[in-house]
Design an enzyme around this catalytic site. Sequence first.
Site, short mmCIF file in Angstrom:
data_model
loop_
_atom_site.label_atom_id
_atom_site.label_comp_id
_atom_site.label_asym_id
_atom_site.label_seq_id
_atom_site.Cartn_x
_atom_site.Cartn_y
_atom_site.Cartn_z
N CYS A 130 -3.50 -21.83 12.50
CA CYS A 130 -3.42 -21.01 11.29
C CYS A 130 -2.25 -20.02 11.42
O CYS A 130 -1.48 -19.82 10.47
CB CYS A 130 -4.72 -20.27 11.05
SG CYS A 130 -5.25 -19.17 12.38
N GLY A 165 -15.27 -22.93 17.59
CA GLY A 165 -14.23 -23.87 18.04
C GLY A 165 -12.91 -23.17 18.29
O GLY A 165 -12.25 -23.39 19.32
N THR A 166 -12.52 -22.29 17.36
CA THR A 166 -11.27 -21.55 17.52
C THR A 166 -11.35 -20.61 18.72
O THR A 166 -10.39 -20.47 19.49
CB THR A 166 -10.95 -20.75 16.24
OG1 THR A 166 -10.88 -21.66 15.14
CG2 THR A 166 -9.63 -20.01 16.37
N ARG A 167 -12.48 -19.96 18.91
CA ARG A 167 -12.63 -19.03 20.04
C ARG A 167 -12.48 -19.75 21.38
O ARG A 167 -11.92 -19.21 22.33
CB ARG A 167 -13.98 -18.32 19.96
CG ARG A 167 -14.07 -17.35 18.81
CD ARG A 167 -15.45 -16.75 18.65
NE ARG A 167 -15.55 -16.01 17.40
CZ ARG A 167 -15.21 -14.74 17.24
NH1 ARG A 167 -14.76 -14.05 18.28
NH2 ARG A 167 -15.31 -14.15 16.06
N ASN A 169 -10.56 -22.14 21.89
CA ASN A 169 -9.19 -22.67 21.97
C ASN A 169 -8.12 -21.59 21.93
O ASN A 169 -6.98 -21.86 21.54
CB ASN A 169 -8.95 -23.64 20.80
CG ASN A 169 -9.69 -24.95 20.93
OD1 ASN A 169 -9.73 -25.73 20.00
ND2 ASN A 169 -10.31 -25.20 22.06
#
EC number: 1.2.1.10
Length: 299
Positions: A130, A165-167, A169
């Site tokens: 993002c 998921g973002t955390r 990664n």
Amino acid sequence: MKKIKCALIGPGNIGTDLLYKLRRSPVLEPVWMVGVDPASDGLARAREFGLKTTDKGVDGLLPHVVGDEIRIAFDATSAYVHRDNSDKLTALGVKMIDLTPAAIGPYCVPPVNLDAHLDSAQTNVNMVTCGGQATIPMVYAVSRVQPVAYGEIVATVSSRSVGPGTRKNIDEFTRTTSGAIEQVGGARKGKAIIVINPAEPPLIMRDTIHCLTDGPPDVDAITASVHAMVKEVQRYVPGYTLKNGPVFDGNRVSVFMEVEGLGDYLPKYAGNLDIMTAAAAATAERFAEQMLAATAATA
């Protein structure tokens, strides 16, 4: 009009927001949502919208790929499982749009290099992150005017908009975004920083971009290039706004952006979701148009 059928893998924040956008597409038809948690809100929403769902992961989708004519799949899971997902689906002729930081395929930032990917036979393209989608167009807006020795971006996002998921990664986020600042943005050296802000009420996505140019910056040309690029991004992310800049200080060019979302799945503060999912949808639509044109040509 005939549409290209799609599958979404990962019913989290990004996957569910993307589902809303694909339902509005004139050339894409989402038909499957793939998850691993039977109680997932994203899977429940997908069923409400009439999609087929599985909680058995990609293995639950594979037997249906050919019969349901799935041509494009979006992976919004995590970098750790993307390669396995991609290998299984590309073997069946599916084009992968990767919304994880795995980056096993080439980086794609639509207003910068999407056309180049249309001319290639890539089976997997990576949407960076993002933060990358919000900032790399600005780095490129400077580097297409004159060489950029160093590009640094800081993406500040609301904690509530950042899913598990973002955390997981975060390290991959910084590596992938830094690499794309160089390979797509055109900076010789790139650095990316993400700030997850826990403030309540949640703050809108903000992005700061700094570029160090070789020699004194061409103020007029860079300013015109930045404003032109903002309009390019606004074609698919209307809430992409130049808040300040470009500001010139010696060889440093600074641009300050704000990204407001459409409020599809999460409220408008989650512009980080919107710029990622809108870029993925815009990319897939171009691939779908290409597929439909090829089908028409052979009919």
